[in-house]
Scaffold this active site. Sequence first.
Site, PDB file in Angstrom:
ATOM      1  N   LYS A  83       7.926  -6.796   3.663  1.00 33.68           N
ATOM      2  CA  LYS A  83       7.350  -5.561   2.710  1.00 33.68           C
ATOM      3  C   LYS A  83       8.393  -5.276   1.941  1.00 33.68           C
ATOM      4  O   LYS A  83       9.791  -5.096   2.171  1.00 33.68           O
ATOM      5  CB  LYS A  83       6.662  -4.502   3.597  1.00 33.68           C
ATOM      6  CG  LYS A  83       5.912  -4.076   3.430  1.00 33.68           C
ATOM      7  CD  LYS A  83       5.374  -2.734   4.592  1.00 33.68           C
ATOM      8  CE  LYS A  83       4.498  -2.173   4.729  1.00 33.68           C
ATOM      9  NZ  LYS A  83       3.939  -1.144   5.880  1.00 33.68           N
TER      10      LYS A  83
HETATM   11  C1  E4P Z   1       1.239   0.326   5.484  1.00 32.14           C
HETATM   12  O1  E4P Z   1       1.638  -0.994   6.066  1.00 32.14           O
HETATM   13  C2  E4P Z   1       1.736   0.903   6.053  1.00 32.14           C
HETATM   14  O2  E4P Z   1       2.561   1.248   6.947  1.00 32.14           O
HETATM   15  C3  E4P Z   1       0.771   2.229   6.463  1.00 32.14           C
HETATM   16  O3  E4P Z   1      -0.865   2.306   6.707  1.00 32.14           O
HETATM   17  C4  E4P Z   1       0.645   3.419   5.852  1.00 32.14           C
HETATM   18  O4  E4P Z   1       0.231   4.955   6.655  1.00 32.14           O
HETATM   19  P1  E4P Z   1      -0.268   6.343   6.927  1.00 32.14           P
HETATM   20  O5  E4P Z   1      -0.406   6.964   5.697  1.00 32.14           O
HETATM   21  O6  E4P Z   1      -0.527   6.717   7.766  1.00 32.14           O
HETATM   22  O7  E4P Z   1       1.697   6.885   7.637  1.00 32.14           O
END
Ligand code: E4P
Length: 229
Positions: A83
């Site tokens: 990522k």
């Molecule tokens: C996606 O890969 C992120 O880890 C995640 O969905 C972020 O979510 P949040 O806005 O609830 O932290």
Amino acid sequence: MKFFIDTADLAEIKDLVATGLVDGVTTNPSLIAKSGRNFLEVVREICAVVPGPVSAEVAAVDLATMLAEGRKLAKIAPNVTVKVPLTPDGLKACRALAGEGTMVNVTLCFSAAQALLAAKAGASFISPFVGRLDDIGAPGMELIREIVTIYRQYPSLKTEVLVASVRSPLHVIEAAKMGAHVATIPPAVLRQMFAHPLTDKGLTAFLADWAKTGQSILDPDGAERKAAE
Ligand code: E4P
């Protein structure tokens, strides 16, 4: 539509993988910090129990270090998806890692323009954060509609729309209606998706009526019951 779960909690992951409904996992530095676990170890363990892509995020913001971190993460298991953040260096890293055969998830996407760039950089997944847009009064799901529409114009683009920052089952349902490829769902939200009060009420009534029949599907003649008496 594929369901990923958005957590680094191995116990939660094992529990939900057992349902057969989980296609992958996403983590981020905040989720790793919340788990209290060693990053590389927990990613290795998640990859061993999850059949599909497991996103592990680089911590650097400069290209050279992102590439070094990404290559190290990719070596953990074949299902690691590196990522990277949606920055110019992040997209350079995306192109390089994708060219080496590594799946890349470009994260922190908040506009259609960013999603277009990520697709051109060869991302396997683009992660638009719908909940965080809703939080600032912007319509998160509209971004999903835009990205899905744009990507559909170019069937040769292989980037999958991974709806992130999901806060409720409604986000997942809307994403499915729009044709998004993946939703990454917090465990609590995935559990909410099973629930409906009429299911519980109906089941209670069916069980009560079934008990009145005195029958057993597995022991229709009562042979086992008699033998036990
Ligand atoms: C996606 O890969 C992120 O880890 C995640 O969905 C972020 O979510 P949040 O806005 O609830 O932290």
